[in-house]
Structures are given as structure tokens and as C-alpha cells.
Design a protein around this motif. Structure first.
Motif, mmCIF file in Angstrom:
data_model
loop_
_atom_site.group_PDB
_atom_site.id
_atom_site.type_symbol
_atom_site.label_atom_id
_atom_site.label_comp_id
_atom_site.label_asym_id
_atom_site.label_seq_id
_atom_site.Cartn_x
_atom_site.Cartn_y
_atom_site.Cartn_z
ATOM 1 N N PHE A 148 -10.562 -11.392 -7.535
ATOM 2 C CA PHE A 148 -9.683 -12.298 -7.591
ATOM 3 C C PHE A 148 -8.139 -11.411 -8.308
ATOM 4 O O PHE A 148 -6.950 -11.606 -7.513
ATOM 5 N N GLY A 149 -7.938 -10.670 -8.911
ATOM 6 C CA GLY A 149 -7.140 -9.754 -9.655
ATOM 7 C C GLY A 149 -6.079 -8.904 -9.114
ATOM 8 O O GLY A 149 -5.108 -8.997 -8.077
ATOM 9 N N LYS A 150 -7.480 -7.843 -7.260
ATOM 10 C CA LYS A 150 -6.811 -7.279 -6.194
ATOM 11 C C LYS A 150 -6.057 -7.954 -5.002
ATOM 12 O O LYS A 150 -5.480 -7.818 -4.762
ATOM 13 N N SER A 151 -7.114 -9.553 -5.144
ATOM 14 C CA SER A 151 -6.517 -10.479 -4.130
ATOM 15 C C SER A 151 -5.030 -11.097 -4.254
ATOM 16 O O SER A 151 -4.338 -10.463 -3.301
ATOM 17 N N LEU A 152 -4.744 -11.458 -5.793
ATOM 18 C CA LEU A 152 -3.933 -11.723 -5.982
ATOM 19 C C LEU A 152 -2.303 -10.734 -5.857
ATOM 20 O O LEU A 152 -0.809 -10.883 -5.555
ATOM 21 N N PHE A 153 -2.604 -9.285 -6.431
ATOM 22 C CA PHE A 153 -1.638 -8.185 -6.487
ATOM 23 C C PHE A 153 -1.292 -7.930 -5.169
ATOM 24 O O PHE A 153 -0.251 -7.980 -4.507
ATOM 25 N N LYS A 154 -2.386 -7.841 -4.378
ATOM 26 C CA LYS A 154 -1.732 -7.175 -2.663
ATOM 27 C C LYS A 154 -1.298 -8.747 -2.087
ATOM 28 O O LYS A 154 -0.565 -8.734 -1.469
ATOM 29 N N ILE A 155 -1.754 -10.042 -2.325
ATOM 30 C CA ILE A 155 -0.552 -11.078 -1.711
ATOM 31 C C ILE A 155 0.853 -11.169 -2.088
ATOM 32 O O ILE A 155 1.783 -11.194 -1.695
ATOM 33 N N MET A 156 0.952 -10.625 -3.872
ATOM 34 C CA MET A 156 2.123 -10.709 -4.097
ATOM 35 C C MET A 156 2.980 -9.710 -3.291
ATOM 36 O O MET A 156 3.962 -9.538 -3.163
ATOM 37 N N ILE A 157 2.241 -7.925 -3.725
ATOM 38 C CA ILE A 157 3.134 -7.128 -3.151
ATOM 39 C C ILE A 157 3.313 -7.350 -1.786
ATOM 40 O O ILE A 157 4.655 -6.966 -0.913
#
Length: 359
Positions: A148-157
Motif C-alpha cells: 500500500f505504501g509503495k502504491s501511494l508513493f507512486k501515485i503521489m509522485i
């Protein structure tokens, strides 16, 4: 609570056998983020080296098609098929390199992480894969939160990149839509190139972190308790108690065979109570005397007892008995260093019993 205690007790590194068994079941460390990064690199290479020429070629084709439509008659099905084949052929110069690049980089990223292997266990139907409870526990486990953290980071970036990259080019992009098709494609390619550069850095960061996290998590999951290490050692090497018992039985059998050879001896050399070495010498059998039995303490006394029962001479020579006990193994010819001392004793045996015959 039981699971936490079980995790706390897993303090030992996984053995080679457990790692090998896990690999055979398809349980190997694999980072999907590395594959995503490899695909991003493939797309960036495609964007730099293939898209400009491919788009220019398609742009020329479309311009000819729309500006000079009379060159393309669409009166019969053959005309339509011919136009379709022409467009597909022109598009292949743009699509085929993309397919090849994504295939090479995708497969290569997988091979670099782990060599491919066919595992039936991964495709075997399992109830746990469709169980809502299992799925719920996977979602709210540590790996689930990491994903979840990886997906959130990629979406934000990606969102930030899209905002900053397109904010200054919004109106110029609208103007380009009403210009020459080639200009539209070139403008789009330049914008995508800016976006991809930052995306590459973002995916590279995530891929590096995920690569090491995946291996750390896999290694932690395979850790063993001390009892598991002991049980595996017993399975691979055998139960130490049983093996000790087998060695004891083997020693007893060897000892009985050795004691059974004492009546065949020619003489016994002994330290009064601690050592005894039984020798057999028959000129027709060996060039030098052979040790048929030897023992210490109780076995030494047993050898002397059997020798006395069979009328075998016993000579007490402590230094010689100790040396031969330490240096000569059973059923072995004595070294030349002992020839002289033993020859004197054998001479005395045959002097005492001139008609002696070997059993």
C-alpha cells in the motif's frame, strides 16, 4: 499471540535445505517493482530512439491519406483491405520495437532476480487463495502495508509530475492540437519525455528499496527455531542417539571378532594390567607378524585369559606393548621398527615349543 511467539522464536538462519525446499515450491524473493522499473526503462528507450522516427512515418502516412484522399480508392473490399494492410505495415515500425523492448526488459529483470523454473505448486488450486479471511489477513499484514505504501508513493509522485510538467505547457499543448499532425506528436513526445525522466527516478527509488525489502522479508519468513534446526539435522544426519547406538553395536561386534582371533595368535605382548597385543606369525602367510587382537584394561585382561586357556605364551614388555598398541592397528603387519624385538620373542616361543603348530 501464538504467531508472534512463533516469530520471536525463529532466531536461526534458514538452512540450505529449507531454502532449497522453498525454491522448489516457488517461494523465492521476487520484486515486482524491479520489473516495473525495467519496463519504464524500456519505454524511455523506446521513447528516445523509436517513437520520433515512427511517429514521423505515421504522420506522413496520415497526411497523405487526408490531404490526397483520391490516391486511395475505397470502392471494393480489396481496396479497404489494401488500405488496412498499408496502415498496419506503417504502424508496425512503431509497435514492433515496443513489443521487443518490453519483452526483453521484462524477462531480463525476472532472470536477474532469480533463474526461471517451472513450479507446479504455484498453479495448483488452493482454497487459501480465494478465502476471504486469508485475503483479509494478507491485506492487513506487514507485506500488505508495504504494498500500500509503495502504491501511494507512486501515485503521489506521478500526480505531482503530471501537475508540474503540464502546468506550463497547457495552452501550448492546446495550440499544437490545431497544427500539423507531426507537430502534435513531437509535442506529445517531448512532454512524455519530461514525465518519464522523473518517473524513472521515482520507480528506481522504489525498486531499490523493494528489492532489498523483498529479500529481507523472504529471509525472515524462512528463519527457523532451534528445535526446527535440531529436527532437520536429525532427518538429514540421523538421530544422534540411534547413531551412537549403532556405533556401539558395531564396536561390540568388532570386539567379539577380535577376541575370537586370539586363539589363533602366536604370542601375546602385555603390559601387566593395562595393554595386551596378540600377534600371529606364520611364515607361509606373511613376511612379518600380524596384530590379530589388541586391547586395554578389561579387554587386555580378557586377551590374556584366552591366551592362557589356549596355551599361548604371554610376554610382559610394557614399553613394547604400549608402543605397538598405539602404532599398529588390528589385522596390520607390524612396522619394521618392531622387527628385532618381536623376532626375539618369536624365537623364544619356538624354542619353548619346538613342535608348535599354528591353529
Amino acid at each position: 499471540m501464538a504467531d508472534d511467539q512463533d516469530k520471536d522464536s525463529k532466531t536461526e538462519a534458514p538452512s540450505e535445505k529449507k531454502i532449497r525446499d522453498a525454491a522448489e515450491k516457488g517461494n523465492i524473493p521476487f520484486s515486482r517493482e524491479v520489473t516495473i522499473f525495467a519496463s519504464s526503462v524500456a519505454f524511455y528507450i523506446y521513447l528516445i530512439f523509436f517513437i520520433p522516427s515512427g511517429i514521423a512515418r505515421i504522420g506522413e502516412t496520415l497526411r497523405d491519406l487526408f490531404e490526397q484522399p483520391d490516391q486511395w480508392k475505397i470502392e471494393t473490399s480489396t481496396d479497404v483491405l489494401s488500405l488496412f494492410v498499408h496502415l498496419v505495415w506503417e504502424s508496425s515500425a512503431l509497435l514492433v520495437p515496443a513489443f521487443v523492448l518490453f519483452l526483453l526488459f521484462g524477462v531480463g529483470s525476472s532472470i536477474l532476480q532469480n533463474m526461471p523454473s517451472f513450479v507446479l505448486e504455484r498453479i495448483r488450486p488452493q482454497v487459501s487463495r480465494i478465502s476471504p479471511m486469508k485475503g483479509w489477513s494478507r491485506m492487513f499484514s506487514a507485506p500488505g502495508f508495504v504494498e500500500f505504501g509503495k502504491s501511494l508513493f507512486k501515485i503521489m509522485i506521478v500526480s505531482l509530475i503530471m501537475f508540474f510538467a503540464l502546468r506550463g505547457e497547457f495552452f501550448s499543448s492546446i495550440d499544437a492540437m490545431f497544427s500539423d499532425p507531426q507537430v502534435v506528436f513531437v509535442k506529445m513526445a517531448a512532454t512524455v519525455k519530461k514525465i518519464m525522466i522523473v518517473i524513472l527516478f521515482a520507480t528506481a527509488t522504489v525498486a531499490i528499496v523493494d528489492f532489498f525489502w523483498t529479500r529481507h522479508h523472504w529471509f525472515t519468513q524462512l528463519k527457523m527455531t532451534k528445535q526446527e534446526v535440531k529436527d532437520e539435522y536429525k532427518q538429514s544426519q540421523g538421530d544422534p542417539v540411534i547413531k551412537a547406538r549403532q556405533r556401539s553395536i558395531a564396536r561390540d561386534r568388532a570386539r567379539r571378532r577380535m577376541i575370537g582371533n586370539v586363539p589363533r595368535a602366536t604370542l601375546v605382548i602385555a603390559n601387566p594390567t593395562h595393554f595386551a597385543v596378540a600377534l600371529r606369525y606364520v611364515r607361509e602367510e606373511n613376511d612379518a607378524p600380524v596384530v590379530v587382537a589388541k586391547g586395554q584394561d578389561l579387554i587386555a585382561l580378557k586377551i590374556r585369559e584366552i591366551a592362557a586357556e589356549n596355551g599361548i605364551p604371554v610376554f610382559e614388555d610394557p614399553p613394547l606393548a604400549r608402543s605397538m598398541f598405539a602404532q599398529v592397528s588390528i589385522d596390520s603387519v607390524i612396522p619394521s621398527v618392531f622387527y628385532k624385538a618381536v623376532a626375539e620373542l618369536i624365537h623364544r616361543v619356538y624354542a619353548m615349543q619346538p613342535n608348535r603348530r599354528v591353529h
